[in-house]
Design a protein around this motif. Structure first.
Motif, PDB file in Angstrom:
ATOM      1  N   ILE A 208       0.853  -1.179   0.000  1.00 21.93           N
ATOM      2  CA  ILE A 208       0.000   0.000   0.000  1.00 21.93           C
ATOM      3  C   ILE A 208       0.894   1.236   0.000  1.00 21.93           C
ATOM      4  CG2 ILE A 208      -0.162  -0.042   2.515  1.00 21.93           C
ATOM      5  CD1 ILE A 208      -2.951   1.180   2.264  1.00 21.93           C
ATOM      6  N   SER A 209       0.470   2.272  -0.719  1.00 22.43           N
ATOM      7  CA  SER A 209       1.216   3.528  -0.748  1.00 22.43           C
ATOM      8  C   SER A 209       0.755   4.424   0.399  1.00 22.43           C
ATOM      9  CB  SER A 209       1.006   4.258  -2.085  1.00 22.43           C
ATOM     10  OG  SER A 209       1.624   3.544  -3.141  1.00 22.43           O
ATOM     11  N   VAL A 210       1.727   5.006   1.090  1.00 29.15           N
ATOM     12  CA  VAL A 210       1.442   5.968   2.146  1.00 29.15           C
ATOM     13  C   VAL A 210       2.148   7.274   1.795  1.00 29.15           C
ATOM     14  CG1 VAL A 210       1.142   4.202   3.906  1.00 29.15           C
ATOM     15  CG2 VAL A 210       3.408   5.202   3.533  1.00 29.15           C
ATOM     16  N   TYR A 211       1.837   8.333   2.549  1.00 27.94           N
ATOM     17  CA  TYR A 211       2.372   9.654   2.218  1.00 27.94           C
ATOM     18  C   TYR A 211       3.097  10.252   3.420  1.00 27.94           C
ATOM     19  CZ  TYR A 211      -0.621   9.278  -1.862  1.00 27.94           C
ATOM     20  OH  TYR A 211      -1.198   8.851  -3.029  1.00 27.94           O
ATOM     21  N   ASP A 212       4.222  10.940   3.092  1.00 33.04           N
ATOM     22  CA  ASP A 212       4.933  11.651   4.145  1.00 33.04           C
ATOM     23  C   ASP A 212       4.360  13.050   4.305  1.00 33.04           C
ATOM     24  OD1 ASP A 212       6.076  13.369   2.197  1.00 33.04           O
ATOM     25  OD2 ASP A 212       7.801  12.055   1.935  1.00 33.04           O
ATOM     26  N   GLU A 213       4.970  13.852   5.186  1.00 29.83           N
ATOM     27  CA  GLU A 213       4.426  15.178   5.472  1.00 29.83           C
ATOM     28  C   GLU A 213       4.528  16.133   4.292  1.00 29.83           C
ATOM     29  OE1 GLU A 213       8.562  14.940   7.460  1.00 29.83           O
ATOM     30  OE2 GLU A 213       6.835  13.626   7.050  1.00 29.83           O
ATOM     31  N   PHE A 315       3.287   2.261  14.825  1.00 35.19           N
ATOM     32  CA  PHE A 315       4.706   2.135  14.492  1.00 35.19           C
ATOM     33  C   PHE A 315       5.190   3.463  13.912  1.00 35.19           C
ATOM     34  CE2 PHE A 315       2.458   0.791  10.676  1.00 35.19           C
ATOM     35  CZ  PHE A 315       3.166   1.383   9.636  1.00 35.19           C
ATOM     36  N   GLU A 316       6.502   3.613  13.799  1.00 36.11           N
ATOM     37  CA  GLU A 316       7.081   4.870  13.338  1.00 36.11           C
ATOM     38  C   GLU A 316       7.833   4.676  12.029  1.00 36.11           C
ATOM     39  OE1 GLU A 316       9.527   6.399  16.471  1.00 36.11           O
ATOM     40  OE2 GLU A 316       7.825   7.194  17.594  1.00 36.11           O
ATOM     41  N   ALA A 317       7.758   5.723  11.190  1.00 34.76           N
ATOM     42  CA  ALA A 317       8.523   5.760   9.943  1.00 34.76           C
ATOM     43  C   ALA A 317       9.078   7.165   9.794  1.00 34.76           C
ATOM     44  CB  ALA A 317       7.635   5.394   8.761  1.00 34.76           C
ATOM     45  N   ASN A 318      10.063   7.308   8.931  1.00 33.09           N
ATOM     46  CA  ASN A 318      10.619   8.630   8.634  1.00 33.09           C
ATOM     47  C   ASN A 318      11.159   8.589   7.214  1.00 33.09           C
ATOM     48  OD1 ASN A 318      12.130  11.065   8.492  1.00 33.09           O
ATOM     49  ND2 ASN A 318      12.365  11.056  10.720  1.00 33.09           N
ATOM     50  N   GLU A 324      11.044  14.691  13.902  1.00 32.21           N
ATOM     51  CA  GLU A 324      10.102  13.778  14.530  1.00 32.21           C
ATOM     52  C   GLU A 324       9.697  12.692  13.550  1.00 32.21           C
ATOM     53  OE1 GLU A 324       9.124  13.827  17.671  1.00 32.21           O
ATOM     54  OE2 GLU A 324      10.247  15.648  18.161  1.00 32.21           O
ATOM     55  N   ASN A 325       9.661  11.449  14.043  1.00 30.58           N
ATOM     56  CA  ASN A 325       9.205  10.355  13.189  1.00 30.58           C
ATOM     57  C   ASN A 325       7.714  10.461  12.912  1.00 30.58           C
ATOM     58  OD1 ASN A 325      11.753   9.193  13.042  1.00 30.58           O
ATOM     59  ND2 ASN A 325      11.394   7.823  14.789  1.00 30.58           N
TER      60      ASN A 325
END
Length: 516
Positions: A208-213, A315-318, A324-325
């Protein structure tokens, strides 16, 4: 009364009916003018002369004059259009427009608006429509020009991922571990290899595609493999991974992308009933304070995840190198309704981290939610082939404005290429204590006067103000049949008054002739 007085009376009648003709003519001329309000004329008699007759005193009138011109501000009928910025007011109120060259404020019922080349919402004369900027359903600041100029929908970072799959319960274990059978995929993971997990080592995967800030998309892949159990329980292990090169988390002062743990975000288990329903899950994430600062994949570094406000493990991603994660909740269709008590995990089996597992750990020793709540779209494990049913996440990229809508409450809402919608402006409406005191400027515009009083300003649909209808224009409220009838009556009155003058002229000529 003298003959000359009769002539004056007739002339006053001609003047009055001539004015009435002008009013009716203007009404008829504007019978198709958008938002035009018809005007009616009223007359009154003028001064009287005293006449002595038979010892009594009487009075004789000396003609007629205009007493008032009254504008009918009642609602006109609607005309449907194909232009969303054509808006009609259903009820009381006037749009507020401002001349950009003189800053003069006008008021109008004509809602035939368009956007000019600079993105301003304007009337046919280029006057700018006024409203309030709107954020999250609330208006902010004072009145401003409504302008859509390079409007964009800002990106939103993914904060939740929901996954519904069926995992084939007849699949065999592709990767076994002699030390921790519930984390065998985790143990063979190597972020420095390509691929980090060979496709022969797991039974199924979903991406699945997710988006960063910043709105950039990144793929998350979930790998699944069944666990061989002595009691026949249906348990699957899973790992959630991103591209190792995109993992910019910090690990003990080192970029995760440079380590073997690059891309490993969360690992855990899914336990199912004999009928294939999801009963519980575990989720282990990298500790914020790792015990082993040399190896991110050291088992003691991976501890039970925390929960979000909905009882989902986080969970955390960066992906951007931000300080900040990015926190992402994982939803397989089961949540913990009792996460607020302690850690929210039932760890009666003595397992708090991956390091607590042994080769003899049994399914009933696995951590579980204190109170698991199953959703209607939960992951299952039946004898059907493995398949993905739904994948969803709440992030999105930046979007360009593609369309707008205008609600009955005057809210202008933009639709964007990223599938999002955003409230941008709210129309302002004005009303007056005395509408009859407004001054007609022409061009369907009115201006306020001391007689009208200051404008009372509010939002469409609020107390005292009408609602808006998009794709509509308010037609003139002139009743053509009534005006034509009035015209006939005026014509007859005009002819009668002209007869007074000709009669008075004849009498005057006769009187003059007597002198001869």
């Amino acid at each position: 009364m003298s003959i000359s007085g009769s002539m004056y009376t007739g002339i006053s009648g001609l003047q009055a009916q001539s004015q009435a003709t002008s009013v009716v003519s203007n009404n008829l001329a504007n019978s198709t003018t958008t938002g035009y309000k018809s005007v009616s004329i009223a007359f009154e008699d003028v001064f009287y002369s005293t006449v002595y007759a038979g010892g009594t005193i009487g009075q004789v009138g000396n003609g007629v004059t205009t007493s008032s011109l009254t504008t009918d501000f009642s609602q006109g009928a609607y005309e449907s259009t194909n232009t969303v910025t054509n808006v009609a007011i259903n009820g009381d109120g006037f749009y507020i427009v401002v001349d950009p060259d003189t800053d003069t404020t006008y008021y109008t019922r004509d809602g035939g608006f368009t956007f000019d080349t600079n993105g301003y919402l304007v009337d046919s004369h280029g006057n700018r429509v006024q409203g309030w900027e709107t954020v999250d359903g609330s208006i902010t600041g004072g009145l401003v020009d409504i302008q859509l100029d390079n409007s964009q929908s800002p990106p939103q970072a993914t904060s939740e991922v929901a996954i519904q799959v069926n995992l084939d319960s007849t699949e065999t274990d592709n990767t076994a571990s002699s030390t921790n059978p519930y984390a065998s995929l985790f143990e063979i993971y190597d972020g420095t290899s390509d691929p980090a997990l060979d496709d022969s080592r797991y039974a199924y995967q979903t991406t699945i595609s997710v988006y960063d800030e910043n709105g950039a998309a990144h793929d998350l892949t979930v790998y699944y493999d069944p666990v061989t159990t002595d009691d026949g329980s249906i348990v699957w292990e899973y790992t959630v991974c991103c591209d190792a090169d995109e993992d910019m988390r910090d690990f003990a002062g080192t970029d995760m992308a440079d380590t073997s743990g690059a891309g490993m975000l969360v690992t855990g288990t899914l336990t199912f009933s004999s009928s294939g329903d999801l009963q519980s899950m575990t989720a282990f994430t990298l500790s914020d304070t790792p015990t082993d600062t040399t190896d991110p994949l050291a088992a003691e570094n991976w501890v039970l995840a925390e929960f979000d406000d909905n009882g989902l493990p986080v969970f955390e991603a960066n992906f951007t190198g931000a300080a900040e994660n990015q926190e992402i909740s994982l939803d397989f269709g089961i949540s913990n309704s009792d996460f607020a008590t302690g850690t929210g995990w039932d760890t009666s089996g003595g397992i708090d981290s991956l390091d607590d597992f042994t080769a003899t750990t049994t399914p009933d020793q696995l951590p579980a939610f204190n109170t698991g709540v199953l959703s209607t779209r939960a992951t299952t494990s039946t004898t059907s082939s493995s398949a993905t049913y739904t994948l969803s996440q709440d992030g999105y990229a930046p979007g360009e404005l593609t369309d707008i809508t205008i609600s009955e409450n005057g809210v202008i809402e933009g639709s964007y290429t990223n599938g999002q919608s955003q409230e941008l402006y709210t129309f302002a409406l004005a009303d007056f204590t005395n509408n009859q005191g407004l001054y007609s400027e022409g061009g369907n515009l009115y201006s306020a006067t001391t007689d009208s009083g200051q404008a009372i300003i509010g939002t469409p649909g609020s107390a005292g103000f009408g609602t808006l209808a998009s794709n509509s224009l308010e037609q003139s409220n002139v009743d053509t049949a009534t005006e034509l009838t009035n015209l006939i009556i005026i014509q007859a009155a005009y002819q009668a008054n002209s007869k007074i003058i000709t009669t008075a002229d004849t009498l005057l000529s006769t009187a003059i002739g007597l002198k001869r």
